[in-house]
Design an enzyme around this catalytic site. Structure first.
Site, mmCIF file in Angstrom:
data_model
loop_
_atom_site.group_PDB
_atom_site.id
_atom_site.type_symbol
_atom_site.label_atom_id
_atom_site.label_comp_id
_atom_site.label_asym_id
_atom_site.label_seq_id
_atom_site.Cartn_x
_atom_site.Cartn_y
_atom_site.Cartn_z
ATOM 1 N N GLU A 209 52.479 -2.003 48.382
ATOM 2 C CA GLU A 209 52.307 -0.789 47.581
ATOM 3 C C GLU A 209 52.789 0.452 48.326
ATOM 4 O OE1 GLU A 209 48.136 -2.710 45.826
ATOM 5 O OE2 GLU A 209 48.115 -0.775 46.858
ATOM 6 N N LYS A 211 52.769 3.842 50.084
ATOM 7 C CA LYS A 211 51.748 4.623 50.780
ATOM 8 C C LYS A 211 52.072 6.088 50.551
ATOM 9 C CE LYS A 211 49.218 5.247 55.051
ATOM 10 N NZ LYS A 211 48.917 6.654 54.687
ATOM 11 N N GLU A 260 44.646 7.920 45.416
ATOM 12 C CA GLU A 260 45.132 9.120 46.103
ATOM 13 C C GLU A 260 45.525 10.151 45.065
ATOM 14 O OE1 GLU A 260 46.910 9.424 49.552
ATOM 15 O OE2 GLU A 260 46.142 7.559 50.395
#
Length: 505
Positions: A209, A211, A260
Site C-alpha cells: 500500500e 505510504k 491518514e
C-alpha cells in the site's frame, strides 16, 4: 505502602539487565499494593502520573530550597494526594500554592525519594521498566496470561486500569476487554525494511500500500456521532469537519477506521507535511482542506474485526469506503511490490507499507507483519539534549543529541543515545528549539541543555556504524533533520534494536 519500598524496587530494576529479574522485582511490589495504590504506582513506574502534567518544570524543581527527611515515612497515598493538589492549584495565587505543596513534598521525602519523584514529575524516569516489561510484571503478579494483559492494555489504552483489572478482577473480566466505539485504541505500528523486495521476502503474500506523507487518524462513528483521534489518541474531531462528513456518508451505523489524512495541491499531489499538521493546531487554518484515506477497519456494526485477517478487513474496507481506501495491490511478487513503490513515489508519497495479507491487527504493537519501506533510511528518534551553537548559530540551541528507544531493556531501558546532528536545521527550527527546549529542560551542563525525552524528530541517515562512543554500540552516519514529528509519541520512536539490525554482518 511506603514510597521507599517502590524506590528500592526501581533501583533493583535499574541495576539489572535481566528482563526476567526486572519482571520479578516489579511483580513482587505489585502483589503488595492495596487496590487504591495500583493506579498511582503504575503511573509512577512509567513516569506518567495519573494526574498527567502537574504544572511543575525543571526550573521549579531546581530552584526549590528544601531540607529532605532523614528517614523514609512518605507513603504512596501522600504522594498521590500532593500531585492532586499541584494539579488543582489554579487562578490567583496558584504559583505560590503549587510551590508550597512542592516544598512540603520535598521536605517529607528522603534524598533518594526526592530524586525519584523529581524524575517522575519531569517524565524522565529511566528504569529499564518499559511498558512491555511492566505488562509482563502485571501478568506475573496477577497470575494471568501475558497475552491477555497486553491485549487488554492495548484495547483499553489505560495501563493503570488494566493493572487494576488484572490484579483484582477475574480472568473472564480481563478477557472481556474489547473495542468500544468512541474509545481510542493504540494503533498498530510497522517495522522497517530497505526495499519492497526485502519486505515481501519477509512476509510473503501481502497488501502493498502507498505510504502517504500525512497524519495518522483513527475515526470512530456511532450513529451520527463521529470522533477523530490522532496517533497519540488526542481527540481532534472539531478541527476536521470535512473528515467527519466523509465518514458520516459511509453505509454503516458503527465503525472504527484507521488511516491518514493529508492536504493536496491543485494537481492532487500531496502538499508538505507541515501544511497538513497546521490543521491540528489550536489556531487551525481552515483554508487547508484535508482529505482522508483509510487502510484498515477494526469494527463494523457490532463486529470487532481485529482478530480477522487483513484479507477480510481489506475487502470490508473496500465495501464501505471504496473511494477512500489507500491505493495498493495484493501480491507475492517482489517485482510487483517494487512497481507499486515506484508508483507511490511518482505520485509524491513516501513509499509503501507491505502488510502480510493474513495478519491480524496487533493494536499498540510494532510487529513484523507490517513493514514500511522508504527510498532513504529515515528513523523517528527522540531529542535528549541540545548544545548551544557558535559562530552564525551563536545564541541558538543547535546540535541535537538523538536517542533510540530501548524496547527490550537490553541497554538499560529508556532511550539510548545514537548520535548528534546539526544538519538540516533551518533558522525557523533553530528559533523554535531555542524557545521550546528550555521549557522542558531537566538539567543543564556547560554548553548543553538536557530535555525530557518527549520530542520526536525524523532523522535521515546513510546508515549506521559500530561505535564504542555510545552505549548501544552504534552511531548514525550522516544524520540530518527532516522534520519534527509532533504527531508521534516517544513510545513510537524507532528502536536501538532496529538500528543495530542495520549493521552489516
Amino acid at each position: 505502602m511506603l514510597l521507599a519500598d517502590l524506590v528500592d524496587t526501581v533501583e533493583t530494576v535499574t541495576a539489572t539487565r535481566s528482563r526476567l529479574a526486572k519482571i520479578e522485582a516489579l511483580a513482587a511490589v505489585l502483589r503488595r499494593l492495596r487496590v487504591d495504590e495500583i493506579g498511582p504506582v503504575v503511573g509512577f513506574l512509567t513516569a506518567s502520573p495519573r494526574q498527567g502534567r502537574v504544572g511543575v518544570g525543571w526550573r521549579g524543581i531546581a530552584s526549590l530550597d528544601a531540607v529532605h527527611a532523614m528517614d523514609p515515612t512518605l507513603t504512596i497515598d501522600q504522594v498521590d494526594e500532593a500531585l492532586d493538589a499541584l494539579v488543582a492549584a489554579s487562578g490567583s495565587g496558584s504559583v505560590a500554592a503549587r510551590g508550597a505543596t512542592l516544598r512540603e513534598l520535598a521536605e517529607q521525602a528522603t534524598t533518594a525519594e526526592w530524586d525519584f519523584l523529581s524524575r517522575v514529575i519531569l517524565g524522565e524516569l529511566r528504569t529499564g521498566a518499559l511498558e512491555g516489561v511492566l505488562l509482563d510484571a502485571i501478568a506475573r503478579a496477577a497470575g494471568r496470561p501475558a497475552d491477555s494483559v497486553r491485549r487488554a492494555a492495548m484495547l483499553s489504552g489505560d495501563l493503570g486500569e488494566t493493572a487494576l483489572l488484572a490484579l483484582t478482577g477475574t480472568a473472564e473480566e480481563l478477557d472481556a476487554v474489547g473495542l468500544v466505539v468512541g474509545r481510542a485504541v493504540s494503533p498498530m505500528l510497522a517495522s522497517t525494511a530497505a526495499t519492497p523486495s526485502e519486505a515481501i521476502g519477509a512476509v510473503g503474500e501481502a497488501s502493498v500500500e502507498f505510504k502517504l506523507d500525512g497524519a495518522r487518524i483513527q475515526v470512530h462513528r456511532n450513529g451520527d456521532d463521529v470522533r477523530i483521534f490522532t496517533r497519540n489518541l488526542a481527540d481532534i474531531t472539531h478541527r476536521l469537519p470535512e473528515v467527519v462528513e466523509v465518514v458520516k456518508a459511509m453505509p454503516v451505523t458503527a465503525v472504527i477506521l484507521d488511516g491518514e489524512t493529508l492536504a493536496l495541491d491543485e494537481n492532487d499531489a500531496p502538499r508538505p507535511f507541515q501544511d497538513t499538521m497546521s490543521r491540528f493546531g489550536a489556531a487551525a487554518a481552515r483554508e487547508t482542506v484535508l482529505h482522508p484515506w483509510f487502510f484498515d477497519v477494526l469494527h463494523v456494526d457490532g463486529r470487532d474485526l481485529i482478530d480477522e485477517p487483513l484479507r477480510m478487513r481489506r475487502d470490508e474496507l473496500g465495501r464501505i469506503a471504496p473511494e477512500h481506501r489507500i491505493p495498493g495491490e495484493v501480491t507475492s511478487d517482489p517485482d510487483a511490490a517494487e512497481r507499486v513503490s515506484q508508483e507511490a513515489l511518482a505520485a509524491g508519497h513516501e513509499g509503501v507499507v507491505v502488510k502480510a495479507i493474513d495478519s491480524l491487527y496487533a493494536a499498540g504493537r510494532r510487529g513484523s507483519s507490517w513493514i514500511k519501506v522508504k527510498p532513504v533510511h529515515t528513523f523517528d528518534l527522540v531529542v535528549l539534549a541540545a548544545e548551544w551553537g557558535y559562530g552564525r548559530r551563536q545564541g541558538w540551541l543547535s546540535n541535537l543529541h538523538l536517542g533510540a528507544l530501548d524496547e527490550t531493556g537490553e541497554f538499560g531501558g529508556g532511550f539510548v543515545m545514537v548520535g548528534k546532528t546539526f544538519k538540516g536545521l533551518t533558522d525557523a527550527l533553530l528559533t523554535w528549539q531555542t524557545t521550546r527546549f528550555p521549557e522542558i529542560a531537566v538539567r543543564e551542563t556547560p554548553g548543553t541543555v538536557w530535555v525530557a525525552p518527549e520530542i520526536v524528530v525524523e532523522i535521515a541517515i546513510d546508515g549506521v556504524q559500530r561505535s564504542t562512543r555510545y552505549p548501544g554500540g552504534i552511531a548514525l552516519r550522516f544524520a540530518r533533520v527532516k522534520r519534527y514529528r509532533d504527531d508521534k509519541r516517544p513510545a513510537e520512536a524507532d528502536t536501538i534494536q532496529t538500528l543495530r539490525g542495520m549493521l552489516r554482518g
